[in-house]
Design an enzyme around this catalytic site. Sequence first.
Site, short mmCIF file in Angstrom:
data_model
loop_
_atom_site.label_atom_id
_atom_site.label_comp_id
_atom_site.label_asym_id
_atom_site.label_seq_id
_atom_site.Cartn_x
_atom_site.Cartn_y
_atom_site.Cartn_z
N ASP A 289 0.98 -1.12 0.14
CA ASP A 289 0.07 -0.07 0.05
C ASP A 289 1.25 1.04 -0.28
O ASP A 289 1.70 0.81 0.79
CB ASP A 289 -1.08 -0.24 1.68
CG ASP A 289 -1.32 -1.51 1.75
OD1 ASP A 289 -2.46 -1.84 0.53
OD2 ASP A 289 -1.52 -2.16 2.39
N ASP B 296 -1.36 -2.88 -4.56
CA ASP B 296 -2.53 -3.32 -3.74
C ASP B 296 -3.58 -1.95 -3.40
O ASP B 296 -4.03 -0.93 -4.12
CB ASP B 296 -0.86 -3.17 -2.78
CG ASP B 296 -2.59 -4.14 -1.74
OD1 ASP B 296 -3.27 -4.92 -1.65
OD2 ASP B 296 -1.42 -4.15 -0.31
N ASP C 286 -4.41 1.81 3.92
CA ASP C 286 -4.90 0.55 4.72
C ASP C 286 -5.09 0.88 5.99
O ASP C 286 -4.40 1.55 6.61
CB ASP C 286 -4.83 -0.46 4.01
CG ASP C 286 -5.02 -1.57 2.26
OD1 ASP C 286 -6.10 -0.29 1.34
OD2 ASP C 286 -4.83 -2.10 2.03
N ARG D 208 -13.82 0.76 -2.88
CA ARG D 208 -13.21 0.83 -1.43
C ARG D 208 -12.84 2.52 -1.32
O ARG D 208 -11.63 2.34 -1.18
CB ARG D 208 -11.76 -0.31 -1.41
CG ARG D 208 -12.97 -1.22 -2.08
CD ARG D 208 -10.71 -2.20 -1.02
NE ARG D 208 -10.50 -3.66 -1.62
CZ ARG D 208 -10.48 -4.78 -1.74
NH1 ARG D 208 -9.15 -4.48 -1.33
NH2 ARG D 208 -10.72 -5.88 -1.70
CA CA Z 1 -3.10 -3.45 2.03
#
Ligand code: CA
Length: 453
Positions: A233, A272, A276, A331
């Site tokens: 991330d 990714d 997060d 997301r």
């Molecule tokens: Ca992740």
Amino acid sequence: MAPLHRNECHARVITVRAVTVRAVTARAVTAAAGCAALVLTVTTPASARPFDPARQTLAAHDGWASYGTGTTGGAAADAAHVYTVTTWDGFKAALADGGSAPKIVKVKGTIDADGPDCASFEVPGYDFGAYLTRYDPATWGRTTTLDAEPDDSPEGLRRASAARQDAYVKADVPANTTVIGVGRDAGFKGASLQIKGVDNVIVRNLSFESPLDCFPQWDPTDTAAGNWNSEYDSAVIYGSTHVWMDHDTFTDGDHPDSTLPSYFGRLYEQHDGELDIVKGADYVTASWNVFADHDKTILVGNSDSAATAAVDRGHLKVTFHHDLFSNLVERAPRVRFGQVDSYDNHFVAGDGYSYSYGIGMESQLVAEHNAFTLADGVNAGSVLKKWKEAPLTADDNYVNGALTDLIAVHNAEVPGEVLRSGAGWTPTLRTRVDPAPAVPGIVDHCAGAGRLG
Ligand code: CA
Ligand code: CA
């Protein structure tokens, strides 16, 4: 007090005499500034300190990161703990210096964090062609993962190569730190900030171009068709508390998914998440950021498993406000367990859009006063995506300028996945709420890196 310039997006701290502030209401000053994110700090007597965003702390009541002890980052750093860095090695060295003493790391220009190229991370013997031959579903099948493959197998050599990239592109941010871009063009290409197991971090005014995983792993068992899965991330908040992400920009930069190849009939996904927030992380405010041009953007909680639930339940409290979510697939965020407050954000959706808010296990999302700009062919009912039974509050949201009940329109369009209203809590940590119809004009103009002054 410093003069205020109309139509500027500077998030200023204006230090004024107490006697002055009585004559100038916050609302009037904000209007004069022509933009938002304006904080009044009152001191008596007056101080002549110039505005320094590196020393700015999160304002009281500004989202979940203001809860309890609040978020000050490295604002209290002494002169020995203020660093200016222009290289990835210099950045990592600054982060590692001085333990958890308050520190400010100023980033100048765009720092290359991804090494010379992918080949530089390969261990001897690694051969992607051999990998594709060995794990072709036509011969390997689709029922066995590669996890048990030995170290000298193509997967073992992939693992070893990936470990070298992992060590290079990740940077651990210690407690009591402010990382801030200098000026209007600071950021990272391919960095993965690890805000892991620490308290009190501020990250501001930085552009993040997503890392490219050089060694995605093939999982034949992930969906019926299999999947290439990637790490890294741009930033991850992992078990940390009191984190303020402000005026940052997250994109895929020069390598959007549309430029990536496919193998075994599946996209060779090298990205990714953008941000997060996982593993019991708590008290996060993400304000005035741009999240753009990406697929799986933000996870709040990353698993439904019992072990994860034990860590996440009662945590994952996050506020998103005045963020721009543009040209994303999904997301924004997908939520599990957390009490997430999302208000005054602007969502822009078009080609390839899947959904914005993912309603996951035991989530308690409050989504209010947001604006959605949806292209022709994008239905308002797809703003919400039900993953699990978890009521949410969604009030005063506008879709293409019209007040829209997001839950009702979702339930009408997706009758098999009925969502219920009522998150069961009411956010109180908000410093200002702009009317939703004004949000696109404010957020598009003021969110993101390079707009701090
Ligand atoms: Ca992740
Ligand atoms: Ca490079």
